[in-house]
Each structure stands twice: as structure tokens, then as C-alpha cells.
Motif scaffolding. Structure first.
Motif, mmCIF file in Angstrom:
data_model
loop_
_atom_site.group_PDB
_atom_site.id
_atom_site.type_symbol
_atom_site.label_atom_id
_atom_site.label_comp_id
_atom_site.label_asym_id
_atom_site.label_seq_id
_atom_site.Cartn_x
_atom_site.Cartn_y
_atom_site.Cartn_z
ATOM 1 N N HIS A 23 15.211 14.937 41.044
ATOM 2 C CA HIS A 23 14.796 13.418 40.732
ATOM 3 C C HIS A 23 14.927 13.638 39.583
ATOM 4 O O HIS A 23 14.208 12.593 38.464
ATOM 5 N N TYR A 24 16.484 13.232 38.957
ATOM 6 C CA TYR A 24 17.116 12.925 37.843
ATOM 7 C C TYR A 24 16.918 11.965 37.598
ATOM 8 O O TYR A 24 17.277 11.390 36.033
ATOM 9 N N ASN A 25 16.817 10.684 38.729
ATOM 10 C CA ASN A 25 16.141 9.567 38.667
ATOM 11 C C ASN A 25 15.472 9.274 37.193
ATOM 12 O O ASN A 25 15.879 8.160 36.706
ATOM 13 N N LEU A 26 14.499 9.834 37.353
ATOM 14 C CA LEU A 26 13.907 9.220 35.876
ATOM 15 C C LEU A 26 14.131 10.109 34.726
ATOM 16 O O LEU A 26 13.435 10.224 33.558
ATOM 17 N N ASP A 27 15.624 10.530 34.292
ATOM 18 C CA ASP A 27 16.219 10.565 33.180
ATOM 19 C C ASP A 27 17.015 10.388 32.432
ATOM 20 O O ASP A 27 17.659 9.963 32.891
ATOM 21 N N PRO A 28 16.715 9.165 31.722
ATOM 22 C CA PRO A 28 17.879 7.797 31.952
ATOM 23 C C PRO A 28 18.828 8.345 30.801
ATOM 24 O O PRO A 28 19.802 7.639 31.229
ATOM 25 N N ARG A 29 18.683 9.153 30.375
ATOM 26 C CA ARG A 29 20.983 10.744 29.957
ATOM 27 C C ARG A 29 20.783 10.777 30.867
ATOM 28 O O ARG A 29 22.526 10.627 30.792
ATOM 29 N N ALA A 30 20.834 10.732 32.531
ATOM 30 C CA ALA A 30 21.329 11.263 33.139
ATOM 31 C C ALA A 30 22.027 10.603 33.789
ATOM 32 O O ALA A 30 23.140 10.729 34.294
#
Ligand SMILES: [Zn+2]
Length: 307
Positions: free
Chosen positions: A138-145
């Protein structure tokens, strides 16, 4: 909270809705679709397989989705097995060599990441049905990713459509720049939430809380995708009561009743958060999504008790 100015938003969205596009992009999730539209602008036409109000772990593999995939030049997907229940059968049904695994039109966006969270240890007992066998998807919720993903998308779009490679790169840079300003704003705004503890329903929020430096003491779901045992829930409740400064967090699409009952037993506020662009009416872009999540967490922090 300060919002992104309409001018920046217009610049980001410029051309995203153009119908006379070249490259046909299919995105599995709404966040990746939104990003593909920002990066591709007028040079792409984007369709999304899983709408923002549906849990991307479980999407019925309808024939209409296979037809969309059949026409694609580029498939962008989350990877880390988020879509493993439904994307491989759709790719088989679509019979489109352009997007087959290993083809140039096959882009696993998780390959852009520098860090994957919750990777099971070697020899760890994953338990039957654990839906995060390769680590947390669920990396979509890290804007840096998502900045890294945007750059990876721009590079691949440029390979498939070299005439517009510079345009893709320029739009990915514009997104990165917009994010840099917002990151500082979100990281400052979240300060009141850092003071207490968080209980997650599912690991949907792990990258978000990791980025924002929030203190998570557990998940209601003991193993991702598996209904929690009463014993585990009881442990989470008891620990939450001891801590006394807890916010319970759940996604709009999943198990809100269980999360609500657990929050009530702890005596903690429940924050029901959108987990993707389009999860609720009015959340039409990625920046709005993170704005909403941060604002709701801050509001919940105002309702919780002290330690
Ligand atoms: Zn998950």
C-alpha cells in the motif's frame, strides 16, 4: 489547511482529459491512473480497472475489464501482489502481447520503490490466506513513493512514445515539485497526531504512518486479509485502554463495523479515511486525498484522550 492553488491544479491536470490521445494506458488503481494522467497529459488516454471506492485486493475480473486491457499500450499496476487475485486472469483473457509480463507495456510500479515495508522474514509463517506475502503493497499512501512512481512512469512512457519523452519527464518533474511543497505542509499539520498512538484495521495505512512518523501499536487484523480472532482483538483493546491516547483507523471500504466496535471498547475515536483517489465524492486527485486523510487524523486527535 492551505490547499493547492487552482493554478497549480490546472497545470497538473492540463490535458489529462483529452480524448485525442496517443498512448493508451490502463492503470489498475485510481491513484496510479491519476498519476498516469498527470504524467501523460494530452499524450495519453487513461482508463482505470479498480475504482477508488473498491478494495483493490478483491476486484471481480469482469470481461469489460479484459476488453480495456486488450486495447492498452501500457499497463501500470501496483505490484507486490496487490492485484494478484484478479490481474493475471485479466491479462490472460485480454490476449494483448503489448502488456504481457516482461513486455515494454508491462510496468510494475513497485519496482520504483526504494523501501518495502512489512516484508515477511525468511521462514516466517505467513499463515494461509495472508494477502501481503511479498511485503506491504500500500505504498500509494506515501507521496514520496508516488514521486518515484511518477518518474518511472515518465521513463516508460518515453520509451513507448519517444516523440513526447521530454513532455513526460517535464510533467513528472512538475508533480515532484508540487509534492515537495505539500509534503512540508502535511508533515507540519500532522504534529498533533504524533503525540498519541494509532491502531490500524488493515495495513493499508502503514506507509502513510511511517512517512508521517505516527506511533502505531498494532493492527486489528492480526494477519493481512484474515478476520481477526476475538483473542487478538481483546489484546488490542486492552493495550489501547492502557495507552489511553489512541485513534483507530479504517478505510472507507473495509470492515468499518469491526473497527467501530473496537474503537468503542477502547473508548477511542474512529477515523474512517479514504484510501484512494475517488474513494469518496469530491476526492478527485491525489493531493485532495492526502489533504483529507491528514485533516481527518488531526480532527480525530482532537477527540482522543491523553495518556
Ligand atoms: Zn492490503
Amino acid at each position: 489547511m492551505k490547499r493547492i492553488t487552482p493554478m497549480i491544479l490546472a497545470a497538473l491536470l492540463l490535458g489529462a482529459a483529452s480524448a485525442s490521445a496517443g498512448l493508451k494506458v490502463v492503470a489498475t488503481t485510481s491513484d496510479l491512473g491519476n498519476l498516469a494522467a498527470l504524467v501523460g497529459g494530452e499524450d495519453v488516454e487513461v482508463s482505470i480497472l479498480c475504482p477508488g471506492d473498491s478494495d483493490p485486493h478483491y476486484l471481480p475480473a469482469k470481461p469489460s475489464l479484459a476488453r480495456k486491457l486488450g486495447k492498452a499500450d501500457l499497463l501500470v499496476y501496483n505490484g507486490l501482489e496487490l492485484e494478484v487475485a484478479w490481474l493475471p486472469p485479466l491479462i490472460t483473457k485480454a490476449r494483448n502481447p503489448k502488456v504481457r509480463p516482461g513486455a515494454k507495456g508491462d510496468l510494475d510500479c513497485s519496482t520504483a520503490l526504494t523501501e518495502i515495508l512489512d516484508v515477511p522474514g525468511r521462514g516466517a509463517d505467513r499463515g494461509q490466506g495472508d494477502i501481503h506475502p511479498l511485503g506491504n503493497p500500500h505504498y500509494n499512501l506515501d507521496p514520496r513513493a508516488m514521486v518515484l512512481v511518477a518518474q518511472r512512469m515518465a521513463a516508460r512512457m518515453g520509451e513507448l512514445d519517444p516523440d513526447h519523452a521530454a513532455d513526460y519527464a517535464r510533467r513528472a518533474d512538475a508533480f515532484a515539485q508540487a509534492m515537495r511543497g505539500k509534503l512540508r505542509e502535511w508533515e507540519t499539520a500532522i504534529a498533533p497526531v504524533r503525540a498519541g498512538h494509532i491502531l490500524l484495521y488493515h495495513q493499508t495505512w502503514t506507509y502513510l504512518v511511517h512517512w508521517l512518523g505516527l506511533d502505531v501499536y498494532g493492527e486489528i487484523e492480526h494477519r493481512p486479509g484474515i478476520a481477526p480472532s476475538p483473542k487478538h482483538v481483546q489484546q488490542m483493546v486492552e493495550r489501547g485502554r492502557e495507552l489511553g491516547d489512541v485513534i483507530v483507523v479504517a478505510a472507507t471500504w473495509s470492515h468499518i463495523d469491526v473497527a467501530r466496535r473496537t474503537a468503542e471498547r477502547i473508548g477511542a475515536p474512529l477515523a474512517v479515511l479514504p484510501a484512494a483517489t475517488g474513494a469518496e465524492d469530491g476526492i478527485d486527485g491525489y493531493i485532495q486525498l492526502i489533504d483529507t486523510i491528514v485533516a481527518r487524523l488531526v480532527a480525530a486527535a482532537g477527540e482522543r484522550g491523553g495518556p
